[in-house]
Design a protein around this motif. Structure first.
Motif, PDB file in Angstrom:
ATOM      1  N   ALA A   1       0.897  -1.641   0.044  1.00 32.12           N
ATOM      2  CA  ALA A   1      -0.214  -0.282   0.177  1.00 32.12           C
ATOM      3  C   ALA A   1       1.030   0.921   0.186  1.00 32.12           C
ATOM      4  CB  ALA A   1      -0.903  -0.086   1.260  1.00 32.12           C
ATOM      5  N   LEU A   2       0.277   2.094  -0.677  1.00 27.05           N
ATOM      6  CA  LEU A   2       1.019   3.224  -0.446  1.00 27.05           C
ATOM      7  C   LEU A   2       0.236   4.205   1.034  1.00 27.05           C
ATOM      8  CD1 LEU A   2       0.461   4.419  -4.585  1.00 27.05           C
ATOM      9  CD2 LEU A   2       1.983   3.911  -3.028  1.00 27.05           C
ATOM     10  N   VAL A   3       1.078   4.881   1.598  1.00 21.36           N
ATOM     11  CA  VAL A   3       0.860   5.706   3.063  1.00 21.36           C
ATOM     12  C   VAL A   3       1.852   6.684   2.437  1.00 21.36           C
ATOM     13  CG1 VAL A   3       1.742   5.516   5.487  1.00 21.36           C
ATOM     14  CG2 VAL A   3       1.257   3.091   3.808  1.00 21.36           C
ATOM     15  N   GLU A   4       1.141   7.810   3.226  1.00 26.81           N
ATOM     16  CA  GLU A   4       1.123   9.318   2.677  1.00 26.81           C
ATOM     17  C   GLU A   4       2.180  10.141   3.905  1.00 26.81           C
ATOM     18  OE1 GLU A   4       1.651  12.819   1.259  1.00 26.81           O
ATOM     19  OE2 GLU A   4       1.174  11.410   0.433  1.00 26.81           O
ATOM     20  N   VAL A   5       3.692  10.492   3.998  1.00 24.20           N
ATOM     21  CA  VAL A   5       4.079  10.578   5.349  1.00 24.20           C
ATOM     22  C   VAL A   5       4.382  12.339   4.902  1.00 24.20           C
ATOM     23  CG1 VAL A   5       4.840   8.608   6.565  1.00 24.20           C
ATOM     24  CG2 VAL A   5       6.249   9.907   4.317  1.00 24.20           C
ATOM     25  N   ASN A   6       3.945  12.998   6.383  1.00 20.49           N
ATOM     26  CA  ASN A   6       4.592  14.408   6.197  1.00 20.49           C
ATOM     27  C   ASN A   6       5.141  14.704   7.315  1.00 20.49           C
ATOM     28  OD1 ASN A   6       2.851  14.819   3.855  1.00 20.49           O
ATOM     29  ND2 ASN A   6       1.153  14.468   5.351  1.00 20.49           N
ATOM     30  N   VAL A   7       5.460  15.428   6.986  1.00 21.06           N
ATOM     31  CA  VAL A   7       7.231  16.617   8.197  1.00 21.06           C
ATOM     32  C   VAL A   7       6.277  16.444   9.828  1.00 21.06           C
ATOM     33  CG1 VAL A   7       8.529  17.579   9.252  1.00 21.06           C
ATOM     34  CG2 VAL A   7       8.392  17.524   6.328  1.00 21.06           C
ATOM     35  N   GLY A   8       6.413  16.160  10.582  1.00 19.56           N
ATOM     36  CA  GLY A   8       5.754  15.928  11.461  1.00 19.56           C
ATOM     37  C   GLY A   8       4.611  14.930  12.444  1.00 19.56           C
ATOM     38  N   ASP A   9       4.955  14.310  10.907  1.00 22.30           N
ATOM     39  CA  ASP A   9       3.635  12.947  11.176  1.00 22.30           C
ATOM     40  C   ASP A   9       4.685  11.988  12.912  1.00 22.30           C
ATOM     41  OD1 ASP A   9       2.052  13.702  10.009  1.00 22.30           O
ATOM     42  OD2 ASP A   9       2.766  12.426   8.334  1.00 22.30           O
ATOM     43  N   SER A  10       3.989  11.723  13.071  1.00 22.78           N
ATOM     44  CA  SER A  10       4.190  10.331  14.390  1.00 22.78           C
ATOM     45  C   SER A  10       4.962   9.542  13.611  1.00 22.78           C
ATOM     46  CB  SER A  10       3.719   9.876  15.239  1.00 22.78           C
ATOM     47  OG  SER A  10       4.010   8.835  16.212  1.00 22.78           O
ATOM     48  N   TRP A  11       6.045   8.864  13.490  1.00 22.10           N
ATOM     49  CA  TRP A  11       6.656   8.412  12.269  1.00 22.10           C
ATOM     50  C   TRP A  11       5.870   6.044  13.096  1.00 22.10           C
ATOM     51  CZ3 TRP A  11       8.656   6.973   8.358  1.00 22.10           C
ATOM     52  CH2 TRP A  11       9.415   5.717   7.580  1.00 22.10           C
ATOM     53  N   ASP A  12       6.063   6.144  14.219  1.00 27.57           N
ATOM     54  CA  ASP A  12       5.049   5.389  15.186  1.00 27.57           C
ATOM     55  C   ASP A  12       4.000   4.337  14.483  1.00 27.57           C
ATOM     56  OD1 ASP A  12       7.477   4.234  16.580  1.00 27.57           O
ATOM     57  OD2 ASP A  12       7.668   5.255  18.111  1.00 27.57           O
ATOM     58  N   GLU A  13       2.504   5.649  14.875  1.00 29.72           N
ATOM     59  CA  GLU A  13       1.565   5.694  14.327  1.00 29.72           C
ATOM     60  C   GLU A  13       1.066   6.312  12.925  1.00 29.72           C
ATOM     61  OE1 GLU A  13      -0.214   8.675  15.148  1.00 29.72           O
ATOM     62  OE2 GLU A  13      -0.019   8.498  17.693  1.00 29.72           O
ATOM     63  N   ARG A  14       2.028   5.543  12.064  1.00 31.04           N
ATOM     64  CA  ARG A  14       2.360   5.768  10.679  1.00 31.04           C
ATOM     65  C   ARG A  14       2.927   4.299  10.185  1.00 31.04           C
ATOM     66  NH1 ARG A  14      -1.745   7.901   8.013  1.00 31.04           N
ATOM     67  NH2 ARG A  14      -0.440   9.499   6.522  1.00 31.04           N
ATOM     68  N   VAL A  15       3.376   3.940  10.608  1.00 33.43           N
ATOM     69  CA  VAL A  15       4.519   3.135   9.789  1.00 33.43           C
ATOM     70  C   VAL A  15       4.337   1.240  10.907  1.00 33.43           C
ATOM     71  CG1 VAL A  15       6.344   2.120   9.011  1.00 33.43           C
ATOM     72  CG2 VAL A  15       6.292   4.358   8.822  1.00 33.43           C
ATOM     73  N   VAL A  16       4.178   1.399  12.141  1.00 36.22           N
ATOM     74  CA  VAL A  16       3.587  -0.138  13.055  1.00 36.22           C
ATOM     75  C   VAL A  16       2.446  -0.646  12.005  1.00 36.22           C
ATOM     76  CG1 VAL A  16       3.374  -0.655  14.831  1.00 36.22           C
ATOM     77  CG2 VAL A  16       4.931   1.224  14.632  1.00 36.22           C
ATOM     78  N   ASN A  17       3.059  -1.627  11.149  1.00 39.92           N
ATOM     79  CA  ASN A  17       2.145  -2.668  11.246  1.00 39.92           C
ATOM     80  C   ASN A  17       0.737  -2.672  10.764  1.00 39.92           C
ATOM     81  OD1 ASN A  17       4.101  -4.824  10.762  1.00 39.92           O
ATOM     82  ND2 ASN A  17       4.261  -4.688  13.391  1.00 39.92           N
ATOM     83  N   PRO A  18       0.266  -2.192   9.704  1.00 39.66           N
ATOM     84  CA  PRO A  18      -1.436  -1.633   9.008  1.00 39.66           C
ATOM     85  C   PRO A  18      -1.277  -2.982   9.195  1.00 39.66           C
ATOM     86  CG  PRO A  18       0.043  -0.700   7.531  1.00 39.66           C
ATOM     87  CD  PRO A  18       1.109  -1.674   8.488  1.00 39.66           C
ATOM     88  N   THR A  19      -2.889  -3.426   9.260  1.00 43.00           N
ATOM     89  CA  THR A  19      -3.243  -4.728   9.518  1.00 43.00           C
ATOM     90  C   THR A  19      -5.299  -3.949   9.154  1.00 43.00           C
ATOM     91  OG1 THR A  19      -3.249  -5.746  11.201  1.00 43.00           O
ATOM     92  CG2 THR A  19      -4.356  -6.304  10.362  1.00 43.00           C
ATOM     93  N   ILE A  20      -5.624  -4.590   7.878  1.00 42.93           N
ATOM     94  CA  ILE A  20      -7.009  -4.566   7.325  1.00 42.93           C
ATOM     95  C   ILE A  20      -7.459  -6.355   7.628  1.00 42.93           C
ATOM     96  CG2 ILE A  20      -8.265  -4.755   4.965  1.00 42.93           C
ATOM     97  CD1 ILE A  20      -5.444  -3.126   3.268  1.00 42.93           C
ATOM     98  N   VAL A  21      -8.596  -5.808   8.288  1.00 39.74           N
ATOM     99  CA  VAL A  21      -9.712  -7.425   8.519  1.00 39.74           C
ATOM    100  C   VAL A  21     -10.765  -7.640   7.577  1.00 39.74           C
ATOM    101  CG1 VAL A  21     -10.861  -8.161  10.712  1.00 39.74           C
ATOM    102  CG2 VAL A  21      -9.006  -6.656  11.261  1.00 39.74           C
ATOM    103  N   ILE A  22     -11.129  -8.644   7.488  1.00 42.05           N
ATOM    104  CA  ILE A  22     -11.859  -9.349   6.294  1.00 42.05           C
ATOM    105  C   ILE A  22     -12.624 -10.289   6.795  1.00 42.05           C
ATOM    106  CG2 ILE A  22     -12.292 -10.100   4.022  1.00 42.05           C
ATOM    107  CD1 ILE A  22      -9.743  -9.038   2.866  1.00 42.05           C
ATOM    108  N   GLU A  23     -14.151 -10.082   6.751  1.00 44.67           N
ATOM    109  CA  GLU A  23     -14.994 -10.616   6.904  1.00 44.67           C
ATOM    110  C   GLU A  23     -15.897 -11.417   6.508  1.00 44.67           C
ATOM    111  OE1 GLU A  23     -18.542 -11.291  10.360  1.00 44.67           O
ATOM    112  OE2 GLU A  23     -16.828 -10.224  10.940  1.00 44.67           O
ATOM    113  N   ASP A  24     -16.175 -12.201   5.305  1.00 43.14           N
ATOM    114  CA  ASP A  24     -16.613 -12.806   4.213  1.00 43.14           C
ATOM    115  C   ASP A  24     -16.566 -11.723   3.516  1.00 43.14           C
ATOM    116  OD1 ASP A  24     -17.852 -15.341   5.877  1.00 43.14           O
ATOM    117  OD2 ASP A  24     -19.599 -14.432   6.868  1.00 43.14           O
TER     118      ASP A  24
END
Length: 128
Positions: free
Chosen positions: A98-121
């Motif tokens: 996935a493409l993730v937009e990051v900008n100066v001042g963003d919290s690195w840990d919140e933006r880049v730490v293992n994003p997950t998508i949950v799917i049900e049926d």
């Protein structure tokens, strides 16, 4: 700036998804059995031609049979685990980019730490 990031896709186990996974594993097991039978047929055919030494032919096919056997054992283990998992469990289905937009001042840990998508049926239920 945009970064490419790996996103984990998890599936919530429901009756429907459990049945689909079971059918997928059974199909894979059947395919591996057919491949083994085809290898046996091919081995017998090549033995009759006598263009190859029997020892090298047996070694080559033995290695291929072993690979199929190990794959079948893995699929059987997966079927066993699927049977033991309770409904509502989350299982990792795959990883996507996935493409993730990051900008100066963003919290690195919140933006880049293992994003997950949950799917049900087959429906996106949650993005973490």
């Amino acid at each position: 700036m945009q970064l490419i990031q790996t996103v984990i896709v998890k599936q919530v186990l429901t009756e429907k998804s459990k049945k689909q996974l079971f059918e997928k594993f059974q199909g894979r097991l059947l395919q591996l059995k057919k491949e083994s039978e085809q290898l046996l047929f091919e081995q017998r055919r090549l033995e009759k031609t006598k263009n190859y030494s029997p020892e090298s032919l047996k070694e080559k096919f033995k290695a291929e049979f072993q690979i199929r056997k190990e794959k079948m054992q893995l699929v059987e283990f997966q079927l066993e685990q699927l049977h033991n998992l309770p409904l509502g469990s989350e299982i990792q289905e795959r990883e996507v980019q996935a493409l993730v937009e990051v900008n100066v001042g963003d919290s690195w840990d919140e933006r880049v730490v293992n994003p997950t998508i949950v799917i049900e049926d087959g429906i996106l239920k949650e993005i973490r």
